[in-house]
Design a protein around this motif. Structure first.
Motif: not given
Length: 262
Positions: A68-69, A72
Protein backbone atom coordinates in the motif's frame (compact mmCIF):
# COMPACT_ATOMS: atom_id res chain seq x y z
CA UNK A 1 22.77 -10.61 -16.01
CA UNK A 2 22.01 -11.45 -12.36
CA UNK A 3 18.50 -11.15 -10.97
CA UNK A 4 18.61 -8.43 -8.28
CA UNK A 5 16.80 -9.01 -5.01
CA UNK A 6 16.12 -7.60 -1.55
CA UNK A 7 15.41 -9.60 1.61
CA UNK A 8 13.10 -7.93 4.16
CA UNK A 9 12.53 -9.87 7.38
CA UNK A 10 12.72 -8.99 11.07
CA UNK A 11 14.22 -12.40 11.94
CA UNK A 12 18.04 -12.46 11.46
CA UNK A 13 18.17 -16.24 11.06
CA UNK A 14 15.50 -16.18 8.35
CA UNK A 15 17.43 -13.49 6.45
CA UNK A 16 20.67 -15.46 6.72
CA UNK A 17 19.04 -18.70 5.58
CA UNK A 18 17.37 -17.14 2.55
CA UNK A 19 20.52 -15.18 1.62
CA UNK A 20 22.54 -18.42 1.71
CA UNK A 21 20.02 -20.27 -0.49
CA UNK A 22 19.89 -17.45 -3.04
CA UNK A 23 23.69 -17.25 -3.20
CA UNK A 24 23.83 -21.03 -3.75
CA UNK A 25 21.48 -20.79 -6.73
CA UNK A 26 23.80 -18.53 -8.72
CA UNK A 27 22.57 -15.80 -11.03
CA UNK A 28 20.94 -13.96 -8.12
CA UNK A 29 22.38 -10.86 -6.44
CA UNK A 30 21.12 -9.82 -3.00
CA UNK A 31 21.47 -6.04 -3.03
CA UNK A 32 20.52 -5.40 0.60
CA UNK A 33 18.59 -6.64 3.60
CA UNK A 34 16.00 -4.86 5.73
CA UNK A 35 14.38 -5.61 9.07
CA UNK A 36 10.96 -3.94 8.82
CA UNK A 37 8.37 -2.52 6.47
CA UNK A 38 9.72 1.02 6.68
CA UNK A 39 13.12 -0.28 5.57
CA UNK A 40 11.40 -2.14 2.74
CA UNK A 41 9.83 0.95 1.21
CA UNK A 42 13.08 2.93 1.29
CA UNK A 43 15.24 0.05 0.00
CA UNK A 44 12.84 -0.66 -2.87
CA UNK A 45 12.78 3.02 -3.80
CA UNK A 46 16.58 3.25 -3.71
CA UNK A 47 17.66 -0.05 -5.29
CA UNK A 48 14.78 -0.74 -7.74
CA UNK A 49 15.28 -4.52 -7.43
CA UNK A 50 13.80 -7.16 -9.71
CA UNK A 51 12.44 -9.26 -6.82
CA UNK A 52 11.72 -8.56 -3.14
CA UNK A 53 11.40 -11.33 -0.56
CA UNK A 54 9.04 -9.73 1.94
CA UNK A 55 8.09 -11.07 5.35
CA UNK A 56 4.36 -10.84 6.03
CA UNK A 57 4.52 -10.11 9.75
CA UNK A 58 6.90 -7.32 10.74
CA UNK A 59 6.91 -4.45 13.22
CA UNK A 60 5.70 -1.10 11.95
CA UNK A 61 4.39 -2.03 8.50
CA UNK A 62 3.47 -5.60 7.62
CA UNK A 63 4.08 -6.99 4.14
CA UNK A 64 0.68 -6.00 2.80
CA UNK A 65 0.99 -2.49 4.21
CA UNK A 66 4.33 -2.17 2.39
CA UNK A 67 2.51 -2.69 -0.92
CA UNK A 68 0.00 0.00 0.00
CA UNK A 69 2.80 2.41 0.89
CA UNK A 70 4.57 1.73 -2.42
CA UNK A 71 1.38 2.43 -4.33
CA UNK A 72 0.67 5.56 -2.30
CA UNK A 73 4.16 6.88 -3.07
CA UNK A 74 3.88 5.76 -6.74
CA UNK A 75 7.04 3.66 -6.42
CA UNK A 76 7.20 1.03 -9.21
CA UNK A 77 6.38 -2.41 -7.86
CA UNK A 78 9.02 -5.15 -8.20
CA UNK A 79 8.12 -8.83 -8.23
CA UNK A 80 6.97 -9.55 -4.66
CA UNK A 81 7.53 -12.89 -2.94
CA UNK A 82 5.91 -13.10 0.49
CA UNK A 83 7.74 -15.12 3.14
CA UNK A 84 5.75 -16.43 6.07
CA UNK A 85 5.53 -19.22 8.62
CA UNK A 86 1.76 -19.47 8.06
CA UNK A 87 0.29 -20.83 4.82
CA UNK A 88 -3.04 -19.07 5.43
CA UNK A 89 -1.42 -15.95 3.95
CA UNK A 90 -0.97 -17.68 0.58
CA UNK A 91 -4.40 -16.71 -0.74
CA UNK A 92 -3.91 -13.11 0.37
CA UNK A 93 -0.52 -13.03 -1.32
CA UNK A 94 -1.98 -14.01 -4.69
CA UNK A 95 -4.93 -11.64 -4.26
CA UNK A 96 -2.46 -8.76 -4.30
CA UNK A 97 -0.73 -10.17 -7.38
CA UNK A 98 2.43 -11.45 -5.65
CA UNK A 99 4.78 -13.54 -7.77
CA UNK A 100 4.86 -16.31 -5.15
CA UNK A 101 5.04 -17.07 -1.45
CA UNK A 102 7.53 -19.09 0.59
CA UNK A 103 6.88 -20.94 3.82
CA UNK A 104 9.43 -20.90 6.61
CA UNK A 105 11.72 -22.74 7.14
CA UNK A 106 12.84 -22.24 3.55
CA UNK A 107 13.40 -25.17 1.19
CA UNK A 108 16.17 -25.07 -1.43
CA UNK A 109 14.02 -26.56 -4.19
CA UNK A 110 11.09 -24.26 -3.42
CA UNK A 111 13.34 -21.17 -3.48
CA UNK A 112 14.63 -22.23 -6.92
CA UNK A 113 11.06 -22.63 -8.18
CA UNK A 114 10.20 -19.18 -6.89
CA UNK A 115 13.14 -17.58 -8.67
CA UNK A 116 12.18 -19.36 -11.91
CA UNK A 117 8.59 -18.18 -11.55
CA UNK A 118 9.63 -14.57 -10.89
CA UNK A 119 12.03 -14.64 -13.88
CA UNK A 120 9.27 -15.97 -16.14
CA UNK A 121 6.90 -13.21 -15.04
CA UNK A 122 9.52 -10.60 -15.81
CA UNK A 123 10.14 -12.05 -19.27
CA UNK A 124 6.43 -12.13 -20.14
CA UNK A 125 4.86 -9.23 -22.08
CA UNK A 126 4.21 -6.29 -19.79
CA UNK A 127 0.68 -6.20 -18.47
CA UNK A 128 -1.41 -3.08 -18.47
CA UNK A 129 -0.48 -0.70 -15.67
CA UNK A 130 -3.52 1.48 -16.05
CA UNK A 131 -4.71 3.68 -13.22
CA UNK A 132 -7.78 1.48 -12.89
CA UNK A 133 -5.64 -1.62 -12.34
CA UNK A 134 -3.52 0.12 -9.70
CA UNK A 135 -6.65 1.40 -7.98
CA UNK A 136 -8.06 -2.13 -7.89
CA UNK A 137 -4.84 -3.47 -6.36
CA UNK A 138 -4.79 -0.69 -3.79
CA UNK A 139 -8.36 -1.52 -2.75
CA UNK A 140 -7.39 -5.17 -2.27
CA UNK A 141 -4.43 -4.23 -0.08
CA UNK A 142 -6.54 -1.86 1.99
CA UNK A 143 -9.13 -4.60 2.54
CA UNK A 144 -6.43 -6.98 3.73
CA UNK A 145 -5.07 -4.36 6.12
CA UNK A 146 -8.37 -3.69 7.89
CA UNK A 147 -8.09 -4.34 11.65
CA UNK A 148 -10.19 -6.95 13.43
CA UNK A 149 -13.56 -5.81 14.73
CA UNK A 150 -13.64 -4.54 18.30
CA UNK A 151 -16.47 -6.90 19.23
CA UNK A 152 -14.27 -9.97 18.80
CA UNK A 153 -13.06 -9.54 22.39
CA UNK A 154 -9.67 -10.99 21.43
CA UNK A 155 -6.38 -9.42 20.37
CA UNK A 156 -3.68 -11.33 18.49
CA UNK A 157 -0.28 -11.10 20.20
CA UNK A 158 2.88 -12.57 18.71
CA UNK A 159 5.16 -13.95 21.43
CA UNK A 160 8.15 -16.25 20.85
CA UNK A 161 7.01 -17.26 17.35
CA UNK A 162 3.50 -18.06 18.61
CA UNK A 163 0.28 -16.23 17.79
CA UNK A 164 -1.73 -15.94 21.00
CA UNK A 165 -5.35 -14.85 21.28
CA UNK A 166 -5.48 -12.61 24.34
CA UNK A 167 -8.70 -11.46 26.01
CA UNK A 168 -8.90 -7.69 26.09
CA UNK A 169 -9.52 -7.58 29.82
CA UNK A 170 -6.14 -9.29 30.37
CA UNK A 171 -4.20 -6.51 28.64
CA UNK A 172 -2.49 -4.15 31.09
CA UNK A 173 -1.24 -1.70 28.49
CA UNK A 174 0.15 -1.37 24.97
CA UNK A 175 2.98 0.86 23.80
CA UNK A 176 4.80 1.79 20.62
CA UNK A 177 8.59 1.83 20.33
CA UNK A 178 10.68 1.96 17.15
CA UNK A 179 7.57 1.34 15.07
CA UNK A 180 6.59 -1.84 16.95
CA UNK A 181 3.41 -2.21 19.02
CA UNK A 182 4.09 -4.02 22.31
CA UNK A 183 1.23 -5.60 24.27
CA UNK A 184 1.68 -6.39 27.96
CA UNK A 185 -0.46 -8.64 30.15
CA UNK A 186 0.20 -10.14 33.58
CA UNK A 187 1.71 -13.24 31.96
CA UNK A 188 2.49 -12.36 28.33
CA UNK A 189 4.68 -9.78 26.63
CA UNK A 190 4.51 -9.71 22.83
CA UNK A 191 3.86 -7.67 19.72
CA UNK A 192 0.68 -6.79 17.88
CA UNK A 193 0.41 -6.99 14.10
CA UNK A 194 -1.20 -3.55 14.11
CA UNK A 195 0.85 -0.82 12.47
CA UNK A 196 -0.13 1.99 14.83
CA UNK A 197 -1.60 2.45 18.31
CA UNK A 198 -4.63 4.01 16.65
CA UNK A 199 -5.22 0.78 14.74
CA UNK A 200 -4.95 -1.30 17.90
CA UNK A 201 -7.20 1.06 19.84
CA UNK A 202 -9.95 0.52 17.26
CA UNK A 203 -10.06 -3.13 18.36
CA UNK A 204 -10.36 -2.29 22.06
CA UNK A 205 -13.31 -1.37 24.25
CA UNK A 206 -13.25 2.45 24.52
CA UNK A 207 -14.89 2.28 27.97
CA UNK A 208 -11.95 0.29 29.34
CA UNK A 209 -8.91 1.52 27.40
CA UNK A 210 -7.53 5.04 27.50
CA UNK A 211 -4.82 6.73 25.44
CA UNK A 212 -2.95 8.22 28.40
CA UNK A 213 0.03 9.25 26.29
CA UNK A 214 0.84 9.34 22.59
CA UNK A 215 2.97 6.21 23.11
CA UNK A 216 0.70 4.32 25.53
CA UNK A 217 -2.80 2.87 25.73
CA UNK A 218 -3.72 1.66 29.22
CA UNK A 219 -6.41 -0.57 30.63
CA UNK A 220 -8.11 1.40 33.40
CA UNK A 221 -8.75 -1.82 35.33
CA UNK A 222 -5.02 -2.53 35.55
CA UNK A 223 -3.87 0.78 37.02
CA UNK A 224 -2.45 0.02 40.47
CA UNK A 225 -1.52 3.56 41.51
CA UNK A 226 -1.61 7.16 40.30
CA UNK A 227 1.75 8.70 41.14
CA UNK A 228 2.03 12.52 41.40
CA UNK A 229 5.00 13.74 39.36
CA UNK A 230 6.78 17.03 38.94
CA UNK A 231 5.09 20.20 37.63
CA UNK A 232 1.60 18.88 38.48
CA UNK A 233 1.99 15.90 36.15
CA UNK A 234 1.27 12.24 36.89
CA UNK A 235 2.46 8.74 36.17
CA UNK A 236 0.45 5.52 36.25
CA UNK A 237 1.89 2.47 37.98
CA UNK A 238 0.42 -0.60 36.30
CA UNK A 239 -0.15 -4.05 37.83
CA UNK A 240 2.01 -5.98 35.37
CA UNK A 241 4.97 -7.99 36.68
CA UNK A 242 7.36 -5.05 36.30
CA UNK A 243 4.90 -2.54 37.78
CA UNK A 244 5.61 -0.34 34.77
CA UNK A 245 5.25 3.40 35.28
CA UNK A 246 3.56 5.15 32.37
CA UNK A 247 3.55 8.92 31.89
CA UNK A 248 0.31 10.82 31.48
CA UNK A 249 0.61 13.50 28.83
CA UNK A 250 -0.29 17.06 29.84
CA UNK A 251 -3.19 17.02 27.40
CA UNK A 252 -4.67 14.01 29.23
CA UNK A 253 -4.21 15.27 32.79
CA UNK A 254 -7.72 16.71 32.91
CA UNK A 255 -9.16 13.38 31.75
CA UNK A 256 -7.17 11.58 34.48
CA UNK A 257 -8.63 13.83 37.17
CA UNK A 258 -12.12 13.20 35.82
CA UNK A 259 -11.59 9.45 35.79
CA UNK A 260 -10.41 9.20 39.37
CA UNK A 261 -11.86 12.36 40.97
CA UNK A 262 -8.42 13.74 41.73
Amino acid sequence: MALTTLIIDDEPLARQELHYLLDALGGVEVLAEGTNGIDAVELIRHHKPDVVFLDVQMPGLDGFAVLKKLLDKKIPLPQIVFATAYDRYAVRAFEVNAADYLLKPFDRKRVRQTIEKASARMAAPAESTSEAKLDALLRLVEEQAQPAKANSGKVVVRAQSRLLLVDQHEICFASIEDGAIHVITATVEGQSNCRTLEELTEQLNPETFWRAHRSYVVNLQHIREVVPWFNSSYQLRMDDRKQTEIPVSRSQTKRLRELFNL
